[in-house]
Enzyme design. Structure first.
Site, PDB file in Angstrom:
ATOM      1  N   GLU A 106     -21.575  -1.482 -28.967  1.00 60.32           N
ATOM      2  CA  GLU A 106     -20.886  -0.645 -27.974  1.00 60.32           C
ATOM      3  C   GLU A 106     -21.197   0.825 -28.254  1.00 60.32           C
ATOM      4  O   GLU A 106     -21.451   1.211 -29.402  1.00 60.32           O
ATOM      5  CB  GLU A 106     -19.380  -0.952 -28.061  1.00 60.32           C
ATOM      6  CG  GLU A 106     -18.451  -0.110 -27.226  1.00 60.32           C
ATOM      7  CD  GLU A 106     -18.629  -0.221 -25.724  1.00 60.32           C
ATOM      8  OE1 GLU A 106     -19.764  -0.066 -25.258  1.00 60.32           O
ATOM      9  OE2 GLU A 106     -17.616  -0.428 -25.012  1.00 60.32           O
ATOM     10  N   ASP A 107     -21.182   1.640 -27.204  1.00 61.95           N
ATOM     11  CA  ASP A 107     -21.497   3.068 -27.383  1.00 61.95           C
ATOM     12  C   ASP A 107     -20.412   3.807 -28.151  1.00 61.95           C
ATOM     13  O   ASP A 107     -20.687   4.546 -29.090  1.00 61.95           O
ATOM     14  CB  ASP A 107     -21.778   3.748 -26.026  1.00 61.95           C
ATOM     15  CG  ASP A 107     -20.678   3.533 -24.987  1.00 61.95           C
ATOM     16  OD1 ASP A 107     -19.683   2.854 -25.281  1.00 61.95           O
ATOM     17  OD2 ASP A 107     -20.826   4.059 -23.863  1.00 61.95           O
ATOM     18  N   ASP A 110     -12.867   4.487 -28.109  1.00 59.47           N
ATOM     19  CA  ASP A 110     -11.983   5.614 -27.793  1.00 59.47           C
ATOM     20  C   ASP A 110     -10.536   5.108 -27.878  1.00 59.47           C
ATOM     21  O   ASP A 110      -9.952   5.085 -28.960  1.00 59.47           O
ATOM     22  CB  ASP A 110     -12.377   6.125 -26.393  1.00 59.47           C
ATOM     23  CG  ASP A 110     -11.618   7.354 -25.953  1.00 59.47           C
ATOM     24  OD1 ASP A 110     -11.020   8.022 -26.807  1.00 59.47           O
ATOM     25  OD2 ASP A 110     -11.616   7.668 -24.741  1.00 59.47           O
ATOM     26  N   PHE A 159     -15.065  14.917 -24.797  1.00 58.04           N
ATOM     27  CA  PHE A 159     -15.822  14.014 -23.936  1.00 58.04           C
ATOM     28  C   PHE A 159     -17.306  14.309 -24.106  1.00 58.04           C
ATOM     29  O   PHE A 159     -17.753  15.432 -23.909  1.00 58.04           O
ATOM     30  CB  PHE A 159     -15.409  14.166 -22.472  1.00 58.04           C
ATOM     31  CG  PHE A 159     -15.931  13.046 -21.626  1.00 58.04           C
ATOM     32  CD1 PHE A 159     -15.245  11.841 -21.547  1.00 58.04           C
ATOM     33  CD2 PHE A 159     -17.132  13.171 -20.946  1.00 58.04           C
ATOM     34  CE1 PHE A 159     -15.746  10.789 -20.798  1.00 58.04           C
ATOM     35  CE2 PHE A 159     -17.644  12.120 -20.187  1.00 58.04           C
ATOM     36  CZ  PHE A 159     -16.945  10.932 -20.120  1.00 58.04           C
ATOM     37  N   ARG A 172     -27.082   9.872 -19.076  1.00 51.96           N
ATOM     38  CA  ARG A 172     -27.382   8.797 -20.026  1.00 51.96           C
ATOM     39  C   ARG A 172     -28.746   9.001 -20.671  1.00 51.96           C
ATOM     40  O   ARG A 172     -29.005   8.528 -21.767  1.00 51.96           O
ATOM     41  CB  ARG A 172     -27.386   7.435 -19.315  1.00 51.96           C
ATOM     42  CG  ARG A 172     -26.042   7.004 -18.735  1.00 51.96           C
ATOM     43  CD  ARG A 172     -26.103   5.535 -18.352  1.00 51.96           C
ATOM     44  NE  ARG A 172     -25.022   5.116 -17.468  1.00 51.96           N
ATOM     45  CZ  ARG A 172     -23.823   4.731 -17.886  1.00 51.96           C
ATOM     46  NH1 ARG A 172     -23.552   4.727 -19.161  1.00 51.96           N
ATOM     47  NH2 ARG A 172     -22.901   4.358 -17.030  1.00 51.96           N
TER      48      ARG A 172
HETATM   49  P1  IMP Z   1     -11.973   2.624 -24.668  1.00 58.32           P
HETATM   50  O1  IMP Z   1     -11.628   1.337 -24.003  1.00 58.32           O
HETATM   51  O2  IMP Z   1     -10.967   3.710 -24.343  1.00 58.32           O
HETATM   52  O3  IMP Z   1     -12.206   2.517 -26.152  1.00 58.32           O
HETATM   53  O4  IMP Z   1     -13.246   3.179 -23.960  1.00 58.32           O
HETATM   54  C1  IMP Z   1     -14.510   2.764 -24.216  1.00 58.32           C
HETATM   55  C2  IMP Z   1     -15.413   3.155 -23.060  1.00 58.32           C
HETATM   56  O5  IMP Z   1     -15.029   4.396 -22.458  1.00 58.32           O
HETATM   57  C3  IMP Z   1     -16.805   3.385 -23.573  1.00 58.32           C
HETATM   58  O6  IMP Z   1     -17.553   2.202 -23.495  1.00 58.32           O
HETATM   59  C4  IMP Z   1     -17.334   4.465 -22.669  1.00 58.32           C
HETATM   60  O7  IMP Z   1     -17.962   3.905 -21.539  1.00 58.32           O
HETATM   61  C5  IMP Z   1     -16.111   5.230 -22.221  1.00 58.32           C
HETATM   62  N1  IMP Z   1     -15.937   6.496 -22.981  1.00 58.32           N
HETATM   63  C6  IMP Z   1     -14.973   6.793 -23.865  1.00 58.32           C
HETATM   64  N2  IMP Z   1     -15.118   8.030 -24.362  1.00 58.32           N
HETATM   65  C7  IMP Z   1     -16.226   8.532 -23.770  1.00 58.32           C
HETATM   66  C8  IMP Z   1     -16.935   9.795 -23.882  1.00 58.32           C
HETATM   67  O8  IMP Z   1     -16.589  10.722 -24.621  1.00 58.32           O
HETATM   68  N3  IMP Z   1     -18.046   9.904 -23.104  1.00 58.32           N
HETATM   69  C9  IMP Z   1     -18.495   8.932 -22.259  1.00 58.32           C
HETATM   70  N4  IMP Z   1     -17.879   7.752 -22.146  1.00 58.32           N
HETATM   71  C10 IMP Z   1     -16.746   7.555 -22.883  1.00 58.32           C
HETATM   72 MG    MG Z   2     -18.863   4.856 -19.245  1.00 52.23          MG
END
Ligand code: IMP
Ligand code: MG
Length: 193
Positions: A106-107, A110, A159, A172
């Site tokens: 996963e990227d 958060d 962000f 991207r």
């Molecule tokens: P989570 O479910 O809140 O952990 O969010 C994960 C997803 O939110 C990631 O796979 C990203 O696609 C997106 N995301 C969260 N933070 C960022 C950021 O700083 N930049 C771009 N995408 C983000």
């Molecule tokens: Mg995204």
């Protein structure tokens, strides 16, 4: 409203958080670690589209043991940057994971809502194990108790875009991870959470 398009996407970035070189050496390190840990095991890398695409492509080429790949696409945010807490599967795995050692790629983690959902979803499919490898960890906004088994960088609550990560599907293709200029969201008054 017509969209403002810069000539070079770099021009929209105010701060480079991680250079292409920093990312490259970290990804090499992660690949070595994973190759060591999964020696002799049936490894399946599951790329979470689209954000992890670039990371996955580099990481898998640093893994020296036999392995397979699959992909999933999920949405948690829709077009917004505010977590809704709802994870929807847009594309499921192509094949069964029963008996395989699954490593989710996963990227960024958060809130942790996406990964906590994915881990329990995949665990229900009787794999030998499920672990998580993230490029970035943003621990400040965590809502679900997710700790990645492998992680490249812990970053502050900003962000970020680039190296696969987007803002409204753009940026991207930046080779580094950076913070967009304020004007990127000032364009329509809507910014990230
Ligand atoms: P989570 O479910 O809140 O952990 O969010 C994960 C997803 O939110 C990631 O796979 C990203 O696609 C997106 N995301 C969260 N933070 C960022 C950021 O700083 N930049 C771009 N995408 C983000
Ligand atoms: Mg995204």
């Amino acid at each position: 409203m017509s969209e403002r398009l810069p000539e070079r996407i770099e021009d929209d970035i105010k701060e480079i958080l991680l250079s292409a070189e920093q990312i490259e050496s970290k990804v090499a390190q992660l690949g070595e670690e994973i190759s060591r840990d999964y020696q002799g095991k049936d490894l399946l890398l599951v790329c979470i589209l689209k954000g992890a695409l670039v990371f996955m492509a580099d990481l898998m080429r640093r893994i020296t043991i036999p392995m397979c790949i699959d992909t999933m696409a999920v949405t948690s945010y829709g077009a917004s940057t505010v977590s809704s807490g709802v994870v929807r599967i847009v594309k499921d795995l192509d094949a069964a994971v029963e008996g395989k050692h699954v490593l989710i790629v996963e990227d960024i983690v958060d809130s942790g809502l996406t990964l906590s959902y994915l881990v329990s979803y995949l665990k229900n499919r009787k794999p030998a194990s499920v672990r998580v490898c993230t490029l970035l960890d943003k621990p400040d906004r965590r809502q679900a108790p997710v700790v990645p088994d492998y992680n490249g960088f812990v970053i502050p609550d900003k962000f970020v875009v680039g190296y696969g990560l987007d803002y409204r599907e753009k940026y991207r293709n930046l080779p580094f991870v950076g913070v967009p200029m304020d004007r990127v969201w000032n364009g329509d008054g809507e910014g990230p959470a």
